[in-house]
Design a protein around this motif. Structure first.
Motif, PDB file in Angstrom:
ATOM      1  N   PRO A  27       0.832  -1.192   0.000  1.00 61.68           N
ATOM      2  CA  PRO A  27       0.000   0.000   0.000  1.00 61.68           C
ATOM      3  C   PRO A  27       0.870   1.246   0.000  1.00 61.68           C
ATOM      4  CG  PRO A  27       0.019  -1.032   2.166  1.00 61.68           C
ATOM      5  CD  PRO A  27       0.714  -1.968   1.234  1.00 61.68           C
ATOM      6  N   PRO A  28       0.390   2.349  -0.595  1.00 63.13           N
ATOM      7  CA  PRO A  28       1.193   3.564  -0.637  1.00 63.13           C
ATOM      8  C   PRO A  28       1.416   4.126   0.757  1.00 63.13           C
ATOM      9  CG  PRO A  28      -1.057   3.996  -1.368  1.00 63.13           C
ATOM     10  CD  PRO A  28      -0.919   2.512  -1.225  1.00 63.13           C
ATOM     11  N   VAL A  29       2.559   4.773   0.932  1.00 65.84           N
ATOM     12  CA  VAL A  29       2.876   5.399   2.209  1.00 65.84           C
ATOM     13  C   VAL A  29       3.089   6.887   1.983  1.00 65.84           C
ATOM     14  CG1 VAL A  29       3.895   3.308   3.183  1.00 65.84           C
ATOM     15  CG2 VAL A  29       5.347   4.922   1.942  1.00 65.84           C
ATOM     16  N   SER A  30       2.939   7.669   3.052  1.00 63.96           N
ATOM     17  CA  SER A  30       3.067   9.109   2.919  1.00 63.96           C
ATOM     18  C   SER A  30       4.059   9.667   3.929  1.00 63.96           C
ATOM     19  CB  SER A  30       1.701   9.788   3.123  1.00 63.96           C
ATOM     20  OG  SER A  30       1.325   9.767   4.490  1.00 63.96           O
ATOM     21  N   ARG A  31       4.709  10.756   3.553  1.00 56.25           N
ATOM     22  CA  ARG A  31       5.630  11.449   4.449  1.00 56.25           C
ATOM     23  C   ARG A  31       4.895  11.938   5.691  1.00 56.25           C
ATOM     24  NH1 ARG A  31      10.874  11.834   5.728  1.00 56.25           N
ATOM     25  NH2 ARG A  31       9.956  11.654   7.775  1.00 56.25           N
ATOM     26  N   ARG A  32       3.642  12.336   5.524  1.00 58.10           N
ATOM     27  CA  ARG A  32       2.858  12.835   6.645  1.00 58.10           C
ATOM     28  C   ARG A  32       2.679  11.755   7.711  1.00 58.10           C
ATOM     29  NH1 ARG A  32      -2.463  12.681   8.196  1.00 58.10           N
ATOM     30  NH2 ARG A  32      -3.212  14.437   9.455  1.00 58.10           N
ATOM     31  N   ASP A  33       2.387  10.524   7.289  1.00 53.16           N
ATOM     32  CA  ASP A  33       2.226   9.438   8.247  1.00 53.16           C
ATOM     33  C   ASP A  33       3.533   9.166   8.990  1.00 53.16           C
ATOM     34  OD1 ASP A  33      -0.478   8.851   8.006  1.00 53.16           O
ATOM     35  OD2 ASP A  33      -0.169   7.510   6.308  1.00 53.16           O
ATOM     36  N   ASN A  67       4.386   1.776   8.611  1.00 53.88           N
ATOM     37  CA  ASN A  67       4.980   1.448   7.322  1.00 53.88           C
ATOM     38  C   ASN A  67       5.617   2.673   6.666  1.00 53.88           C
ATOM     39  OD1 ASN A  67       4.525  -1.391   7.118  1.00 53.88           O
ATOM     40  ND2 ASN A  67       2.353  -0.977   6.846  1.00 53.88           N
ATOM     41  N   ALA A  68       5.013   3.842   6.839  1.00 54.27           N
ATOM     42  CA  ALA A  68       5.617   5.065   6.306  1.00 54.27           C
ATOM     43  C   ALA A  68       6.918   5.370   7.039  1.00 54.27           C
ATOM     44  CB  ALA A  68       4.640   6.228   6.433  1.00 54.27           C
ATOM     45  N   TYR A  69       6.914   5.163   8.342  1.00 52.93           N
ATOM     46  CA  TYR A  69       8.128   5.403   9.139  1.00 52.93           C
ATOM     47  C   TYR A  69       9.258   4.469   8.691  1.00 52.93           C
ATOM     48  CZ  TYR A  69      10.910   6.393  13.330  1.00 52.93           C
ATOM     49  OH  TYR A  69      11.904   6.769  14.197  1.00 52.93           O
ATOM     50  N   LEU A  70       8.917   3.207   8.424  1.00 51.82           N
ATOM     51  CA  LEU A  70       9.924   2.261   7.955  1.00 51.82           C
ATOM     52  C   LEU A  70      10.524   2.697   6.624  1.00 51.82           C
ATOM     53  CD1 LEU A  70       8.143  -1.094   8.865  1.00 51.82           C
ATOM     54  CD2 LEU A  70      10.265  -0.237   9.869  1.00 51.82           C
ATOM     55  N   VAL A  71       9.707   3.293   5.764  1.00 48.35           N
ATOM     56  CA  VAL A  71      10.188   3.740   4.451  1.00 48.35           C
ATOM     57  C   VAL A  71      11.039   4.995   4.560  1.00 48.35           C
ATOM     58  CG1 VAL A  71       9.457   4.720   2.223  1.00 48.35           C
ATOM     59  CG2 VAL A  71       8.322   2.675   3.129  1.00 48.35           C
ATOM     60  N   TYR A  72      10.559   5.980   5.333  1.00 49.28           N
ATOM     61  CA  TYR A  72      11.196   7.297   5.325  1.00 49.28           C
ATOM     62  C   TYR A  72      12.257   7.502   6.408  1.00 49.28           C
ATOM     63  CZ  TYR A  72       7.719   8.944   1.961  1.00 49.28           C
ATOM     64  OH  TYR A  72       6.942   9.114   0.847  1.00 49.28           O
ATOM     65  N   TYR A  77      19.408   2.845   8.682  1.00 50.18           N
ATOM     66  CA  TYR A  77      19.703   2.042   9.862  1.00 50.18           C
ATOM     67  C   TYR A  77      19.488   0.551   9.639  1.00 50.18           C
ATOM     68  CZ  TYR A  77      19.360   6.636  12.068  1.00 50.18           C
ATOM     69  OH  TYR A  77      19.530   7.952  12.391  1.00 50.18           O
ATOM     70  N   LEU A  78      18.861   0.202   8.524  1.00 53.63           N
ATOM     71  CA  LEU A  78      18.610  -1.218   8.268  1.00 53.63           C
ATOM     72  C   LEU A  78      19.922  -1.946   7.989  1.00 53.63           C
ATOM     73  CD1 LEU A  78      15.505  -1.030   5.899  1.00 53.63           C
ATOM     74  CD2 LEU A  78      15.527  -1.770   8.281  1.00 53.63           C
ATOM     75  N   PRO A  79      20.015  -3.215   8.379  1.00 56.47           N
ATOM     76  CA  PRO A  79      21.222  -3.990   8.054  1.00 56.47           C
ATOM     77  C   PRO A  79      21.408  -4.070   6.544  1.00 56.47           C
ATOM     78  CG  PRO A  79      19.799  -5.170   9.611  1.00 56.47           C
ATOM     79  CD  PRO A  79      19.015  -4.009   9.107  1.00 56.47           C
ATOM     80  N   ALA A  80      22.650  -4.039   6.097  1.00 56.43           N
ATOM     81  CA  ALA A  80      22.928  -4.196   4.669  1.00 56.43           C
ATOM     82  C   ALA A  80      22.383  -5.545   4.206  1.00 56.43           C
ATOM     83  CB  ALA A  80      24.428  -4.125   4.418  1.00 56.43           C
ATOM     84  N   GLY A  81      21.590  -5.525   3.151  1.00 57.62           N
ATOM     85  CA  GLY A  81      20.992  -6.756   2.646  1.00 57.62           C
ATOM     86  C   GLY A  81      19.533  -6.918   2.993  1.00 57.62           C
ATOM     87  N   VAL A  82      18.980  -5.973   3.794  1.00 57.92           N
ATOM     88  CA  VAL A  82      17.552  -6.004   4.139  1.00 57.92           C
ATOM     89  C   VAL A  82      16.898  -4.742   3.600  1.00 57.92           C
ATOM     90  CG1 VAL A  82      15.842  -6.020   6.006  1.00 57.92           C
ATOM     91  CG2 VAL A  82      17.939  -7.363   6.223  1.00 57.92           C
ATOM     92  N   VAL A  83      15.864  -4.908   2.786  1.00 61.23           N
ATOM     93  CA  VAL A  83      15.157  -3.758   2.215  1.00 61.23           C
ATOM     94  C   VAL A  83      13.653  -4.006   2.266  1.00 61.23           C
ATOM     95  CG1 VAL A  83      17.055  -3.105   0.666  1.00 61.23           C
ATOM     96  CG2 VAL A  83      15.293  -4.682  -0.135  1.00 61.23           C
ATOM     97  N   SER A  84      12.911  -2.935   2.104  1.00 58.18           N
ATOM     98  CA  SER A  84      11.451  -2.979   1.966  1.00 58.18           C
ATOM     99  C   SER A  84      10.735  -3.700   3.103  1.00 58.18           C
ATOM    100  CB  SER A  84      11.048  -3.623   0.626  1.00 58.18           C
ATOM    101  OG  SER A  84      11.632  -2.946  -0.451  1.00 58.18           O
ATOM    102  N   PRO A  85      11.049  -3.367   4.362  1.00 58.91           N
ATOM    103  CA  PRO A  85      10.295  -3.985   5.459  1.00 58.91           C
ATOM    104  C   PRO A  85       8.891  -3.407   5.546  1.00 58.91           C
ATOM    105  CG  PRO A  85      11.741  -2.311   6.340  1.00 58.91           C
ATOM    106  CD  PRO A  85      12.046  -2.396   4.863  1.00 58.91           C
ATOM    107  N   GLY A  86       7.950  -4.187   6.027  1.00 59.51           N
ATOM    108  CA  GLY A  86       6.579  -3.713   6.197  1.00 59.51           C
ATOM    109  C   GLY A  86       5.850  -4.539   7.230  1.00 59.51           C
ATOM    110  N   VAL A  87       4.803  -3.961   7.787  1.00 60.54           N
ATOM    111  CA  VAL A  87       4.049  -4.598   8.857  1.00 60.54           C
ATOM    112  C   VAL A  87       2.560  -4.535   8.547  1.00 60.54           C
ATOM    113  CG1 VAL A  87       3.385  -4.402  11.294  1.00 60.54           C
ATOM    114  CG2 VAL A  87       5.767  -4.113  10.629  1.00 60.54           C
ATOM    115  N   THR A  88       1.837  -5.611   8.873  1.00 60.03           N
ATOM    116  CA  THR A  88       0.378  -5.632   8.813  1.00 60.03           C
ATOM    117  C   THR A  88      -0.139  -6.073  10.174  1.00 60.03           C
ATOM    118  OG1 THR A  88       0.401  -6.235   6.477  1.00 60.03           O
ATOM    119  CG2 THR A  88      -1.664  -6.551   7.664  1.00 60.03           C
ATOM    120  N   MET A  89      -0.983  -5.238  10.791  1.00 60.95           N
ATOM    121  CA  MET A  89      -1.537  -5.558  12.110  1.00 60.95           C
ATOM    122  C   MET A  89      -2.894  -6.227  11.918  1.00 60.95           C
ATOM    123  SD  MET A  89      -0.542  -1.961  13.930  1.00 60.95           S
ATOM    124  CE  MET A  89       1.136  -1.304  13.811  1.00 60.95           C
ATOM    125  N   LEU A  90      -2.977  -7.481  12.345  1.00 62.11           N
ATOM    126  CA  LEU A  90      -4.142  -8.299  12.035  1.00 62.11           C
ATOM    127  C   LEU A  90      -5.187  -8.314  13.138  1.00 62.11           C
ATOM    128  CD1 LEU A  90      -2.140 -11.316  10.591  1.00 62.11           C
ATOM    129  CD2 LEU A  90      -3.174  -9.422   9.329  1.00 62.11           C
TER     130      LEU A  90
END
Length: 203
Positions: A27-33, A67-72, A77-90
């Motif tokens: 899903p799209p993320v925003s700087r505001r979030d 998810n926006a915080y993880l992107v922006y 700070y992410l370990p080298a080799g890890v990209v595009s983390p995301g979370v879904t709260m179920l």
């Protein structure tokens, strides 16, 4: 940014669950979030220094904010080799997470031991997904593993542990984090109530 906050957020991504089908668009993320969560983190940190009170302080954090915080805010700070983390709260404590991981790095350091070793066949950068329940009480969080997969192929908990352990290593924890280790929550947080699409942080 607090290292413990980063561990908590990225940990949710790496140790949690994924309900989106493989290949589904994020899903799209925003700087505001992202800015909203940054402000909330600052407020939570500020409250941690306040005198103890019988009335618990509550802060609601939404899934888009995380998810926006993880992107922006966490890319440097992410370990080298890890990209595009995301979370879904179920909801009901269940959380889902995803990250694309460079599995070649792990294979180069930990040589496959036999033809049956799954690491022999896991190469390149692939999406790692996992499912579980986050339980928090009295300032401590634990993760109850349910399932995991790499690019849609189910993997055992032991293999997920190798991935998490490798990418969570630090000078103070050379073996990284264990999936079964309890984690002390930062900033005087006593509990995190995971609901669908949001989490309530209680101090």
């Amino acid at each position: 940014m607090s290292a413990k906050w980063l561990q908590l957020l990225v940990g949710l991504s790496l140790l949690a669950a994924l309900t989106l089908p493989a290949g589904a668009a994020d899903p799209p993320v925003s700087r505001r979030d992202a800015d909203l969560l940054k402000q909330k983190i600052a407020l939570i940190a500020e409250r941690s220094g306040a005198a103890p009170s019988e009335q618990r302080l509550r802060t609601t954090v939404t899934e888009p904010e995380v998810n926006a915080y993880l992107v922006y805010e966490t890319q440097d700070y992410l370990p080298a080799g890890v990209v595009s983390p995301g979370v879904t709260m179920l909801g009901a404590g269940r959380v889902s997470g995803r990250a694309t991981v460079d599995l070649d790095q792990i294979r180069e350091e930990r040589k496959p031991t036999s033809l049956l070793d799954p690491m022999r066949y896991l190469t390149d950068r692939l999406p790692v997904t996992t499912t579980g329940v986050l339980r928090t009480s009295n300032g401590v969080a634990t993760f109850q593993f349910e399932s995991a997969d790499v690019s849609g192929v189910p993997i055992p908990k032991l293999l997920l542990q190798q991935i998490v352990g490798y990418y969570s290593r630090s000078p103070t924890r050379p073996s990284g984090f264990s999936l079964d280790d309890p984690v002390t929550l930062p900033a005087g947080i006593r509990e995190i109530q995971l609901q669908r699409g949001q989490a309530i942080v209680i101090q």
